[in-house]
Design an enzyme around this catalytic site. Structure first.
Site, PDB file in Angstrom:
ATOM      1  N   HIS A 257      34.727  30.103  27.334  1.00  0.00           N
ATOM      2  CA  HIS A 257      34.328  28.905  28.080  1.00  0.00           C
ATOM      3  C   HIS A 257      34.930  27.646  27.459  1.00  0.00           C
ATOM      4  O   HIS A 257      34.264  26.617  27.311  1.00  0.00           O
ATOM      5  CB  HIS A 257      32.800  28.786  28.179  1.00  0.00           C
ATOM      6  CG  HIS A 257      32.216  29.679  29.219  1.00  0.00           C
ATOM      7  ND1 HIS A 257      30.993  29.447  29.822  1.00  0.00           N
ATOM      8  CD2 HIS A 257      32.687  30.807  29.803  1.00  0.00           C
ATOM      9  CE1 HIS A 257      30.741  30.389  30.705  1.00  0.00           C
ATOM     10  NE2 HIS A 257      31.765  31.237  30.704  1.00  0.00           N
TER      11      HIS A 257
ATOM     12  N   GLU B 146      30.263  34.563  40.022  1.00  0.00           N
ATOM     13  CA  GLU B 146      29.528  35.133  38.894  1.00  0.00           C
ATOM     14  C   GLU B 146      28.974  34.043  37.992  1.00  0.00           C
ATOM     15  O   GLU B 146      27.864  34.153  37.458  1.00  0.00           O
ATOM     16  CB  GLU B 146      30.453  36.066  38.091  1.00  0.00           C
ATOM     17  CG  GLU B 146      29.756  36.853  36.979  1.00  0.00           C
ATOM     18  CD  GLU B 146      29.805  36.184  35.616  1.00  0.00           C
ATOM     19  OE1 GLU B 146      29.254  36.746  34.656  1.00  0.00           O
ATOM     20  OE2 GLU B 146      30.391  35.076  35.497  1.00  0.00           O
ATOM     21  N   GLU B 147      29.757  32.986  37.801  1.00  0.00           N
ATOM     22  CA  GLU B 147      29.410  31.960  36.810  1.00  0.00           C
ATOM     23  C   GLU B 147      28.174  31.150  37.187  1.00  0.00           C
ATOM     24  O   GLU B 147      27.638  30.410  36.363  1.00  0.00           O
ATOM     25  CB  GLU B 147      30.601  31.016  36.599  1.00  0.00           C
ATOM     26  CG  GLU B 147      31.856  31.677  36.027  1.00  0.00           C
ATOM     27  CD  GLU B 147      31.719  32.094  34.569  1.00  0.00           C
ATOM     28  OE1 GLU B 147      30.644  31.847  33.979  1.00  0.00           O
ATOM     29  OE2 GLU B 147      32.681  32.657  34.027  1.00  0.00           O
TER      30      GLU B 147
ATOM     31  N   HIS C 145      34.834  39.517  38.205  1.00  0.00           N
ATOM     32  CA  HIS C 145      34.645  38.275  38.965  1.00  0.00           C
ATOM     33  C   HIS C 145      35.866  37.374  38.894  1.00  0.00           C
ATOM     34  O   HIS C 145      36.533  37.269  37.866  1.00  0.00           O
ATOM     35  CB  HIS C 145      33.377  37.539  38.519  1.00  0.00           C
ATOM     36  CG  HIS C 145      33.416  36.893  37.179  1.00  0.00           C
ATOM     37  ND1 HIS C 145      33.885  35.611  36.979  1.00  0.00           N
ATOM     38  CD2 HIS C 145      32.985  37.326  35.968  1.00  0.00           C
ATOM     39  CE1 HIS C 145      33.754  35.281  35.706  1.00  0.00           C
ATOM     40  NE2 HIS C 145      33.221  36.316  35.064  1.00  0.00           N
TER      41      HIS C 145
ATOM     42  N   ASP D 243      34.600  42.536  32.096  1.00  0.00           N
ATOM     43  CA  ASP D 243      34.424  41.111  31.807  1.00  0.00           C
ATOM     44  C   ASP D 243      34.929  40.860  30.385  1.00  0.00           C
ATOM     45  O   ASP D 243      35.358  41.782  29.699  1.00  0.00           O
ATOM     46  CB  ASP D 243      32.946  40.708  31.948  1.00  0.00           C
ATOM     47  CG  ASP D 243      32.773  39.257  32.405  1.00  0.00           C
ATOM     48  OD1 ASP D 243      33.557  38.391  31.957  1.00  0.00           O
ATOM     49  OD2 ASP D 243      31.851  38.987  33.202  1.00  0.00           O
TER      50      ASP D 243
ATOM     51  N   ASP E 197      38.357  34.260  31.269  1.00  0.00           N
ATOM     52  CA  ASP E 197      37.040  34.612  31.800  1.00  0.00           C
ATOM     53  C   ASP E 197      37.003  34.208  33.276  1.00  0.00           C
ATOM     54  O   ASP E 197      36.768  33.048  33.581  1.00  0.00           O
ATOM     55  CB  ASP E 197      35.956  33.901  30.997  1.00  0.00           C
ATOM     56  CG  ASP E 197      34.557  34.201  31.465  1.00  0.00           C
ATOM     57  OD1 ASP E 197      34.376  35.107  32.307  1.00  0.00           O
ATOM     58  OD2 ASP E 197      33.622  33.524  31.009  1.00  0.00           O
TER      59      ASP E 197
END
Length: 356
Positions: free
Chosen positions: A321, A211-212, A65, A234, A177
């Protein structure tokens, strides 16, 4: 890592791609992969695909993603301070006192997330963890009217942190990410293009969106492509730093290679092939167990249509994150090697099925 690949990774990471607004990052990705593909295209929502050996069999989808967690302008108060909503799993506690960029129709607007100094709090209990609606952004104006000339409700916001080499093969950035995933997919295509004459499978390299906020783009593009088998890339949580409970979260270390996940959406025969190839190629591989779901695009790809045999390959990532995600570039380079080996191992018409 070769210079051209490192420059591509840095460009991917530094190009803001807030979830739902991935266009700029997708352009960087497409411009890179077109040199290694027979064709490239994008769909209605911006999922991007690069195809190699079109018409080959089976059809292998390599997916990652493109989007990053972000915030969005939600409210502008009379003094011109901007209040926000989260876009994906952003942590309000580490977002305070950060520099940000608001991405507007007329270009970027700089701002800072305000933070009340400890001198101005009445007592210790006032210094509680903030909620998202507590955060406010200062863009240096004095009224809502002035602010509204620059930004509008709905504009996405990203933190203003970029790629750096930390030490040895470790790198730090705000958005590994999952730019490491789209990087790995692109690099796999580059490796395979050099071995195209040996390739039986059709390769669909995918950089998918959103995706998030619910694994959304992967659902769309997997339905469209209808692959016979899929590998998803990922990040995963590295647990090799203080305060992490390994009994609860597993033992995953930076510098010990990528991980493969077992169970659930991960097809046993696809995972077996990955393990066999890693052993044959001397690629170090770590192992993870699944709970109910993997929390990645694998969860939606594997049940698309009648079920697509799928497996997840992950890069250990410290401090996920956050603005200071840390990964090993040596670990990262192993993922394209492993996926290219998987693609080249596929025999014409091969199927992956659980044997009953």
């Amino acid at each position: 890592m070769r210079d051209e690949s490192l420059n591509f990774l840095e460009a991917l990471v530094n190009t803001p791609s807030p979830t739902g607004y991935e266009t700029r990052g997708q352009r960087v990705w497409l411009d890179y992969v077109k040199a290694f593909a027979d064709e490239t295209f994008s769909d209605a929502y911006g999922n991007c695909v690069a195809v190699l050996n079109k018409g080959g069999s089976p059809k292998l989808m390599l997916a990652a993603h493109a989007d990053e967690i972000a915030m969005g302008v939600n409210y502008i108060d009379p003094e011109g301070f901007i209040y926000v909503k989260k876009m994906g799993g952003i942590d309000p506690a580490i977002t305070k006192a950060q520099r940000v960029i608001i991405h507007t129709r007329n270009g970027p607007v700089k701002g800072v997330v305000g933070n009340v100094a400890p001198h101005l709090t009445r007592q210790e209990e006032d210094r509680k963890l903030p909620k998202m609606h507590d955060l406010f952004i200062d863009i240096g104006v004095s009224s809502a009217k002035e602010a509204e000339k620059l930004v509008r409700v709905g504009d996405p916001i990203t933190l203003n942190d970029e790629f750096e080499l930390l030490r040895n093969d470790l790198a730090v950035a705000r958005a590994f990410d999952n730019r490491i995933g789209t990087f790995a997919v692109a690099e796999t295509l580059r490796l395979l293009q050099r071995s195209k004459g040996k390739l039986q499978a059709e390769i669909c390299a995918v950089s998918n969106v959103q995706e998030e906020v619910g694994l959304l783009g992967a659902r769309q593009i997997a339905y469209t492509l209808k692959p016979d088998v899929a590998l998803v890339v990922d990040v995963t949580h590295a647990t090799d730093f203080p305060t992490v409970n390994k009994a609860q979260h597993g033992n995953v270390k930076i510098g010990q290679g990528p991980t493969v996940t077992h169970g659930g959406c991960n097809h046993a025969e696809v995972v077996n092939r990955i393990e066999e190839l890693a052993k044959a190629k001397n690629i170090p591989l770590q192992h993870e167990a699944i709970s109910n779901t993997s929390g990645t695009d694998t969860d939606v790809i594997f049940w698309t249509r009648g079920g697509i045999p799928s497996a997840l390959i992950s890069l250990p990532n410290r401090y996920m994150h956050s603005p200071v995600e840390v990964v090993s570039l040596a670990d990262l380079e192993k993922i394209p090697e492993l996926m290219a080996a998987f693609a080249l191992s596929l025999k014409k018409g091969e199927e992956f099925k659980v044997i009953i």
